[in-house]
Enzyme design. Structure first.
Site, PDB file in Angstrom:
ATOM      1  N   GLU A 237     -17.342  -9.258  39.979  1.00 43.44           N
ATOM      2  CA  GLU A 237     -16.638  -8.550  41.046  1.00 43.44           C
ATOM      3  C   GLU A 237     -16.162  -9.609  42.029  1.00 43.44           C
ATOM      4  OE1 GLU A 237     -17.279  -5.019  44.366  1.00 43.44           O
ATOM      5  OE2 GLU A 237     -18.929  -5.578  43.048  1.00 43.44           O
ATOM      6  N   LEU A 238     -14.878  -9.956  41.936  1.00 41.44           N
ATOM      7  CA  LEU A 238     -14.357 -11.137  42.618  1.00 41.44           C
ATOM      8  C   LEU A 238     -13.446 -10.764  43.786  1.00 41.44           C
ATOM      9  CD1 LEU A 238     -13.729 -13.283  39.418  1.00 41.44           C
ATOM     10  CD2 LEU A 238     -15.817 -13.089  40.796  1.00 41.44           C
TER      11      LEU A 238
END
Length: 492
Positions: A237-238
């Site tokens: 989850e960037l």
């Protein structure tokens, strides 16, 4: 009890500069020992079954509720956000924790699957099994809501968890683990290890079943490289560069309010935060007037201020570069601007006439800034939104065309006529595409993310036509060939 190193690190309040805590640095050997303990705990935790795990997780939720004022204070001290925002973050996290506990059995438990005609004699079962131990590396900007999207779902699925919180917010992670131990005292099912990036790297190399990571795209690439050494799967989850689109028929007051909250709340330090706004030319000027009016009285500071400090000192240089680069390229600051930065505090900044190739448009700013652009129509807006490398979230304001616009946006989620609503809905998955990562937290997808699919068959009776044998006759082959024609040949 494991032998501990004497190395420690301090946590500095970004608002006051005061030391608010000192924590141990877990070396690689200590990380490995924690994971070994978690492996033993995982078997016991999985053996409790869905019902008992749900009961324990519900009790943990009660512990968090009873201590939420203390937890909010720790969040405020460590990363700086206002207490009211910290309390809101806790409330959202509790919703997702409750959903994971309530729905794990339905999503992951055994179910029957139809076998098809050629295997009609087989009884088929599908279930989702826990990996055993899951490592979670959490961020500092939402130190409860974001990591619990992985931690609580991994626990509900039957995994033990080793959690490495950000070195900026270790006290938050330790508080959560201490409260968990109150309701699960028997085994170290949920452990916290503290330290810098090297501690996280050791967790990646420790042989856990999976790593759930939330953070910047650059750091995510390093995490993936470390996990590749042991073929450890990853959830990424960037970062994001989320856009808000305003159509000609939009509720402009609601859109302006959403843009200000989406861009300025948490001092802009939100991966799903609004950083770009694209407005239909017919309402552009009116929208700008409303936008500036909504943002004009907001201030970053301490005390009663609704915007806190920038948590990471190095982020100040990035924010300054984005503002100065935009202005140098001909942009105008309707609010804030080059003099908006004072120490760790950045005042709300609204930039217009920013070229699309400017860093303020193409790179994640992570500060309380907005770029606002005029577009001739929604086709141009969508083209500009999709031109970026990120694809996390997006927002559309339109009374009549919202769904048509949303369906054309390349992003993991889109909210229509409300900012980031899709991230708050417990049954919906959250995640991105492109440089925003892959994998999902929340909802059924979030539960499955921390499991592997296990398929089981049981032959109930023998078929008159034995297919998987070297004794298969030519007659059987001919019958199968005719059957294939009947089943599939009619589709020509």
């Amino acid at each position: 009890m494991h032998t501990r190193t004497e190395s420690t690190f301090d946590v500095i309040s970004p608002a006051t500069g005061a030391v608010v805590g000192s924590y141990p640095v877990f070396a690689a050997a200590e990380v490995e020992a924690s994971v070994a303990d978690a492996r033993r705990a995982a078997d016991w935790w999985a053996g409790l079954g869905f019902t008992e795990r749900a009961r324990r997780l519900d009790a943990w939720r009660g512990e968090i509720v009873s201590g939420r004022a203390e937890l909010a204070r720790i969040i405020h001290q460590e990363m700086g956000k206002p207490l009211s925002d910290a309390r809101l973050e806790i409330a959202m996290a509790l919703e997702h924790l409750a959903w994971a506990a309530d729905n794990a059995r339905q999503v992951l438990g055994p179910r029957s699957v139809r076998p098809g005609l050629l295997a009609v004699n087989q009884e088929c079962t599908l279930e989702y099994r826990p990996f055993g131990v899951v490592g979670v590396i959490g961020p500092w900007n939402y130190p409860v809501f974001t990591p619990l999207g992985s931690v609580s779902f991994a626990l509900a699925a039957g995994n033990a968890v080793v959690f490495k919180p950000s070195e900026f917010t270790p006290g938050v992670g330790l508080w959560l683990a201490q409260r968990f131990a109150e309701v699960v005292p028997e085994q170290p099912v949920f452990q916290v290890i503290t330290g810098p990036g090297e501690t996280g790297a050791a967790l990646c190399r420790s042989g856990v079943g999976k790593i759930g990571f939330t953070g910047s795209t650059a750091t995510g690439k390093r995490v993936m490289a470390a996990c590749a050494e042991t073929l450890t799967p990853v959830l990424m989850e960037l970062g994001g560069k989320d856009a808000l689109i305003v159509d000609a028929d939009a509720d402009l007051d609601a859109a302006a309010d959403a843009a200000v909250w989406g861009g300025m709340s948490n001092a802009g330090q939100t991966c799903l935060g609004v950083e770009r706004v694209y407005v239909h030319t017919d309402v552009y000027d009116e929208f700008l007037t409303k936008l500036v009016a909504h943002a004009r009285n907001l201030r970053a500071g301490t005390g009663a201020a609704k915007i806190g400090p920038i948590t990471m000192p190095k982020q100040i240089a990035i924010i300054r570069h984005h503002i100065e680069d935009a202005l140098a390229r001909g942009a105008r600051a309707l609010l804030g601007g080059a003099d908006a930065i004072d120490g760790q505090f950045v005042q709300p900044t609204i930039l217009v006439d920013v070229p699309e190739e400017a860093a303020a448009v193409t790179e994640e700013t992570f500060g309380p800034t907005l770029t606002v652009a005029r577009v001739r129509d929604m086709d141009e807006a969508i083209e500009r939104v999709n031109a970026g490398s990120y694809g996390l979230g997006s927002t559309v304001f339109s009374r009549h065309n919202g769904r048509q616009i949303a369906d054309r946006i390349r992003a993991g989620g889109t909210s229509i006529n409300a900012y980031v609503a899709h991230a708050t809905i417990t049954s919906l998955p959250l995640g991105g595409v492109g440089d925003s990562g892959f994998g999902r937290v929340h909802g059924a997808d979030g539960l499955k993310e921390f499991t592997y699919a296990k398929a089981t068959t049981r032959q109930r009776f023998s078929l008159p036509l034995a297919l998987t044998t070297f004794t298969r006759s030519k007659t059987t082959d001919a019958l199968v060939d005719r059957l294939v024609t009947q089943l599939h040949g009619r589709n020509r």
